[in-house]
Design an enzyme around this catalytic site. Structure first.
Site, mmCIF file in Angstrom:
data_model
loop_
_atom_site.group_PDB
_atom_site.id
_atom_site.type_symbol
_atom_site.label_atom_id
_atom_site.label_comp_id
_atom_site.label_asym_id
_atom_site.label_seq_id
_atom_site.Cartn_x
_atom_site.Cartn_y
_atom_site.Cartn_z
ATOM 1 N N GLY A 1 0.830 -1.205 0.000
ATOM 2 C CA GLY A 1 0.000 0.000 0.000
ATOM 3 C C GLY A 1 0.859 1.246 0.000
ATOM 4 N N ASN B 1 1.696 3.247 -2.317
ATOM 5 C CA ASN B 1 1.419 4.276 -3.320
ATOM 6 C C ASN B 1 0.474 5.355 -2.809
ATOM 7 O OD1 ASN B 1 -0.322 1.807 -3.604
ATOM 8 N ND2 ASN B 1 -1.563 3.264 -4.772
ATOM 9 N N SER B 2 -0.052 5.226 -1.574
ATOM 10 C CA SER B 2 -0.977 6.240 -1.080
ATOM 11 C C SER B 2 -1.058 6.186 0.440
ATOM 12 C CB SER B 2 -2.376 6.042 -1.677
ATOM 13 O OG SER B 2 -2.935 4.813 -1.224
ATOM 14 N N GLY B 3 -1.652 7.225 1.031
ATOM 15 C CA GLY B 3 -1.976 7.233 2.445
ATOM 16 C C GLY B 3 -0.789 7.043 3.362
ATOM 17 N N GLY C 1 0.958 4.425 3.904
ATOM 18 C CA GLY C 1 2.057 3.696 3.287
ATOM 19 C C GLY C 1 2.984 4.612 2.517
ATOM 20 N N TYR D 1 -13.509 -6.527 9.821
ATOM 21 C CA TYR D 1 -12.315 -5.685 9.958
ATOM 22 C C TYR D 1 -11.642 -5.931 11.307
ATOM 23 C CZ TYR D 1 -9.403 -1.488 10.178
ATOM 24 O OH TYR D 1 -8.349 -0.621 10.297
#
Length: 311
Positions: free
Chosen positions: A29, A31-33, A35, A184
């Site tokens: 992950g 590539n965004s947020g 991460g 979750y």
């Protein structure tokens, strides 16, 4: 961890991270947020970072952005879909075949609040299959590369939901009953139980396993939220609770680089209700260190994925 400067956890900021040149970090992950922020800070301190994600185009965009921000940084990419065991196997084989080591594996990617029960390419419930089983399989596939490092860490990102009573580790694929946040919570508890069991199994090696939770931050995890009530809750949380993605990356960064961290620890924010603040060791969810539960989850994960860790 070698290459980091000593700093007490109560006063820790990313400025305490020492020189990471010569070390390779893979961030799922990435590539965004959170991460991407984790990768950004590690690259700024000299690490070679590998961004792992589902789509090459978004990975390329993120890698280009990091390169523009930090000229001279070394940023690679690898396509891996954590909801597809074949994709995980391909990525693991590619990376394990490279001559260098992976020094840091940041198991960061995840999904949350999927409104109806969906399944992965292999028939697992999507949230549990992605957040736990996908990272279980990826960690196993990358273990040869991690073992080549003189001092490696596996950092798995859990959540405060790991503490919820609804996250009991039964009916792992929600076949009897499905609830978006129950699935979750189950996956996030599994992250903690998996890390504790991994730390036990890695004892005596130079690979450590640490689990973190980022507190509360608005990230791409909320992308599955739907319906007026869900949108209202997210909007209120954004104003009242949520910290920044930059701050939410601190527990992962601390866990990855601090010499004060020990294998098997749970790291989270020190602030009120552990929502924001500087990273510190925090108590485990109730019974998350139960040896029998750790063994049961490990055995079930091997059976479901068909993946075995190297001896």
């Amino acid at each position: 961890m070698s290459g980091s400067t000593a700093a007490t956890a109560h006063h820790w900021t990313p400025d305490a991270i020492g020189d990471q040149h010569g070390r390779t970090a893979l961030v799922t992950g990435g590539n965004s947020g959170i991460g991407l922020e984790t990768a950004r800070v590690l690259a700024r301190h000299g690490a070679r970072v590998i961004l792992a994600g589902r789509r090459q185009d978004t990975l390329d965009e993120a890698a280009a952005a990091l390169g523009a921000e930090q000229p001279g940084s070394e940023v690679g990419t690898v396509v891996v879909d954590l909801a597809d065991l074949a994709s995980i196997r391909r990525a693991g084989e590619r990376l394990a075949a490279e001559p260098g080591a992976i020094d840091l594996l940041i198991n960061n990617a995840g999904v949350m609040n999927v409104p109806e029960r969906r399944t992965t390419a292999d028939g697992f419930e999507l949230t549990f299959g992605t957040n736990h089983l996908g990272h279980f399989a990826l960690t196993a596939g990358l273990m040869p590369a991690l073992l080549r490092s003189p001092a490696a860490r596996v950092v798995t990102v859990s959540a405060v939901a790991a503490r919820w009573r609804s996250g009991r580790l039964d009916d792992l694929n929600s076949e009897r009953r499905y609830g978006a946040m129950t699935a979750y919570a189950k996956s996030k508890r599994a992250n903690v139980v998996f890390t504790r069991e991994l730390a036990r199994r890695l004892a005596g090696t130079h690979v450590e396993a640490v689990v973190v939770h980022p507190g509360s931050a608005m990230t791409n995890l909320q992308r599955h939220s739907s319906g007026p009530l869900s949108r209202m809750v997210v909007a209120v949380a954004a104003r009242a609770l949520m910290g920044s993605q930059q701050g939410a990356a601190w527990p992962s960064l601390y866990a990855a680089t601090s010499p004060d961290v020990r294998s098997g620890q749970f790291i989270g924010p020190a602030g009120r209700d552990q929502t924001t603040g500087t990273p510190v060791p925090v108590p485990l969810p109730r019974d998350a260190d139960d040896l029998a539960e750790g063994e049961r989850l490990w055995t079930a994960s091997e059976r479901l994925t068909g993946v075995r860790f190297p001896a």
